[in-house]
Enzyme design. Structure first.
Site, PDB file in Angstrom:
ATOM      1  N   ASP A  49      42.116  74.536   0.732  1.00  7.75           N
ATOM      2  CA  ASP A  49      42.761  73.402   0.069  1.00  7.75           C
ATOM      3  C   ASP A  49      44.182  73.188   0.569  1.00  7.75           C
ATOM      4  O   ASP A  49      44.851  74.121   1.030  1.00  7.75           O
ATOM      5  CB  ASP A  49      42.815  73.628  -1.443  1.00  7.75           C
ATOM      6  CG  ASP A  49      41.522  73.250  -2.134  1.00  7.75           C
ATOM      7  OD1 ASP A  49      40.515  73.039  -1.438  1.00  7.75           O
ATOM      8  OD2 ASP A  49      41.511  73.184  -3.378  1.00  7.75           O
ATOM      9  N   HIS A 196      43.976  79.005  -0.060  1.00 14.11           N
ATOM     10  CA  HIS A 196      45.099  78.098   0.223  1.00 14.11           C
ATOM     11  C   HIS A 196      45.933  78.722   1.355  1.00 14.11           C
ATOM     12  O   HIS A 196      46.857  79.476   1.084  1.00 14.11           O
ATOM     13  CB  HIS A 196      45.976  77.920  -1.020  1.00 14.11           C
ATOM     14  CG  HIS A 196      45.285  77.266  -2.173  1.00 14.11           C
ATOM     15  ND1 HIS A 196      44.445  77.960  -3.014  1.00 14.11           N
ATOM     16  CD2 HIS A 196      45.325  75.987  -2.633  1.00 14.11           C
ATOM     17  CE1 HIS A 196      43.994  77.130  -3.950  1.00 14.11           C
ATOM     18  NE2 HIS A 196      44.499  75.935  -3.733  1.00 14.11           N
TER      19      HIS A 196
END
Length: 233
Positions: A49, A196
């Site tokens: 992400d 992430h």
């Protein structure tokens, strides 16, 4: 529309219900939400992400390329615009792009126009980067309530969430080995793993990536894109 108004009334009356729905990775009031695909075959989707950021690209792509892994990158439109060429590099390397909104603002209690703009502007950049096929969507922070699921349902789009998220625990997030260990302990056939890796503070995630990929492969897992995983529903 009647269902939307009825749901809005219920949630307005029962605040705890609104809180639950907005946070849930497995439930929403409209459309389809997928945190994992139920299966016996040892397939998993590795997803990333935020971003993209050019500075982190080599460190992310190298362990994927070395192991022949295709992943899904849920990107933010504003970051794609600020970092030209990075999304194109991901596509060229064989990875899948997904939509993670334009600004990464929580898409709760926002207008229909805001939601449409966040998604559609980002879709356009994803197409311009060379992505073909379905563009999957993941809400920032996984947050949703009424209008976002309604928008997605009306357009036949799935909300892709996750079932493995090592970085949510600060103690785990502080150590690359523990990040990898968390993933390998909790993954199941059909899992969707969330990481992430893009920003400077995410060094531990980038360091953990080779161990995650190699550990999954050693355990007999095949790492595929979200689109490939969803074909097995």
């Amino acid at each position: 529309m009647k269902r939307l108004l009825a749901a809005a009334l219920v949630l307005a009356i029962t605040f705890p219900a609104s809180w639950f729905v907005s946070r849930s990775r497995t439930f929403q009031l409209f459309g389809e939400i997928v945190p994992r695909v139920e299966m016996e075959r040892r397939l998993v989707a590795l997803t990333f992400d935020d971003g993209p950021r050019a500075a982190a690209l080599p460190e992310i792509l190298e362990p994927l390329a070395q192991n022949g892994v295709q992943a899904t990158f849920f990107l933010c439109g504003a970051q794609m615009e600020e970092q030209p060429g990075v999304a194109e590099a991901l596509v060229a390397a064989g990875h899948e792009l997904g939509n993670h909104s334009w600004s990464h603002r929580r898409m709760v209690l926002k207008s229909p126009a805001f939601i449409a703009g966040e998604i559609e502007k980002t879709d356009a950049l994803i197409r311009a980067a060379g992505h073909q096929g379905t563009i999957h969507f993941r809400a920032p922070y996984g947050k949703k309530l009424l209008l976002l699921p309604w928008y997605l349902q009306r357009r036949g789009r799935i909300h892709v969430t996750w079932d493995v998220e090592p970085e949510s625990d600060p103690a785990i997030d502080a150590d690359a080995a523990r990040i990898a260990e968390h993933v390998l302990e909790r993954v199941r056939p059909g899992s969707i793993i969330l990481l992430h890796p893009w920003y400077g503070a995410r060094e531990n995630t980038r360091k953990a990536l080779p161990a995650i990929v190699e550990g999954l492969r050693a355990r007999g897992y095949e790492l595929v894109t979200v689109s490939e995983l969803l074909r097995h529903r």
